[in-house]
Design an enzyme around this catalytic site. Structure first.
Site, short mmCIF file in Angstrom:
data_model
loop_
_atom_site.label_atom_id
_atom_site.label_comp_id
_atom_site.label_asym_id
_atom_site.label_seq_id
_atom_site.Cartn_x
_atom_site.Cartn_y
_atom_site.Cartn_z
N SER A 109 0.86 -1.31 0.09
CA SER A 109 0.03 -0.06 -0.06
C SER A 109 0.89 1.12 -0.11
CB SER A 109 -0.83 -0.07 1.24
OG SER A 109 -1.64 1.38 1.31
N TYR B 4 -3.57 -0.92 9.88
CA TYR B 4 -3.35 -1.26 8.59
C TYR B 4 -1.93 -1.03 7.79
CZ TYR B 4 -4.35 -1.57 3.41
OH TYR B 4 -4.18 -1.66 2.04
#
Length: 250
Positions: A145, A159
């Site tokens: 990400s 996350y």
């Protein structure tokens, strides 16, 4: 792409979490490039079946298997089953992932354990299982990400922790697997239209002005990067972190 001689002809690829969004786009692209593709899914058999059907209708080969990425035994059994069915595993795309958002002091420990199980432990287990069936020239590609480079909004620390772990894991694997001719790379999607982060979702209006190209990415944008790293042309690329983010982290 050379249709008569696709770059991944004869290769077997696994895409975890391949039933939807980015994972589905990756599976379709690898199949279009000639690979036999196996996708795993957790709770969406209809969507997995649809991806497989679309690949087959387009002339490719694909199969889907139920395997919760947070269940190590299920992951091992799925990957061993794929290897037994096709005799080899050449490409592993660790795409399955979940998100848990919230202030760090408010996230329930059970939720934290769940995101670790899928985003970190699941990646380790899938990689370990696949390596037992992967030979010279294999490819391991983690889907990370852009948040590991630029935390664009609050509430995503848990996350981001899990996606940052993929970078460290990848660097270690590069040294472990280099002698075997296996490359390991990470693709970091930026804001990409997906079930987890829809282009019309709650953070879209805040995020979009910071994307240099002015739009959310599509699953096909990420799939193109994965296809390159899986291809023979990327045989000397290992340990790379490829941002596919429209300039979001520039």
């Amino acid at each position: 792409m050379n249709i008569s001689n696709p770059p991944l002809a004869g290769k077997v690829a696994i895409v975890t979490g391949g039933s939807r969004s980015i994972g589905a786009a990756i599976a379709k692209r690898l199949a279009a490039d000639g690979a036999t593709v196996a996708i795993t899914y957790n709770a969406s058999p209809d969507r997995a079946d649809a991806v497989v059907r679309q690949i087959i209708e387009a002339g490719g080969q694909a199969v889907s298997l139920a395997a919760n990425a947070g269940d190590p035994q299920a992951v091992r059994e799925a990957i061993d089953g794929i290897a037994q069915r096709y005799g080899q595993i050449d490409i592993l795309v660790n795409n399955a992932g979940i998100s848990v958002l919230g202030a760090p002091e408010d996230i329930a420990f059970e939720d934290f354990q769940r995101i670790l199980a899928v985003n970190v432990t699941g990646v380790f287990v899938a990689t370990q299982a696949a390596l037992r069936h992967m030979g010279q020239g294999g490819r391991i590609i983690h889907i990370g990400s852009s948040m590991v480079q630029y935390a664009a909004f609050a509430t995503a620390s848990a996350y981001t922790l899990t996606k940052g772990a993929l970078t460290g894991f990848s660097r270690g694997l590069v040294r472990d697997l280099g002698p075997r001719g296996i490359t390991v790379n990470v693709v970091h999607p930026g804001p990409t239209d997906s079930d987890m982060n829809p282009a019309d979702g709650p953070v879209a209006d805040f995020v979009r002005p910071n994307i240099a190209l002015g739009r959310y990415g599509q699953g096909s944008d990420v799939a193109s990067a994965v296809a390159y790293l899986a291809s023979p042309e990327a045989g000397f690329v290992s340990g790379a972190e490829l941002m596919v983010d429209g300039g979001f982290t520039a």
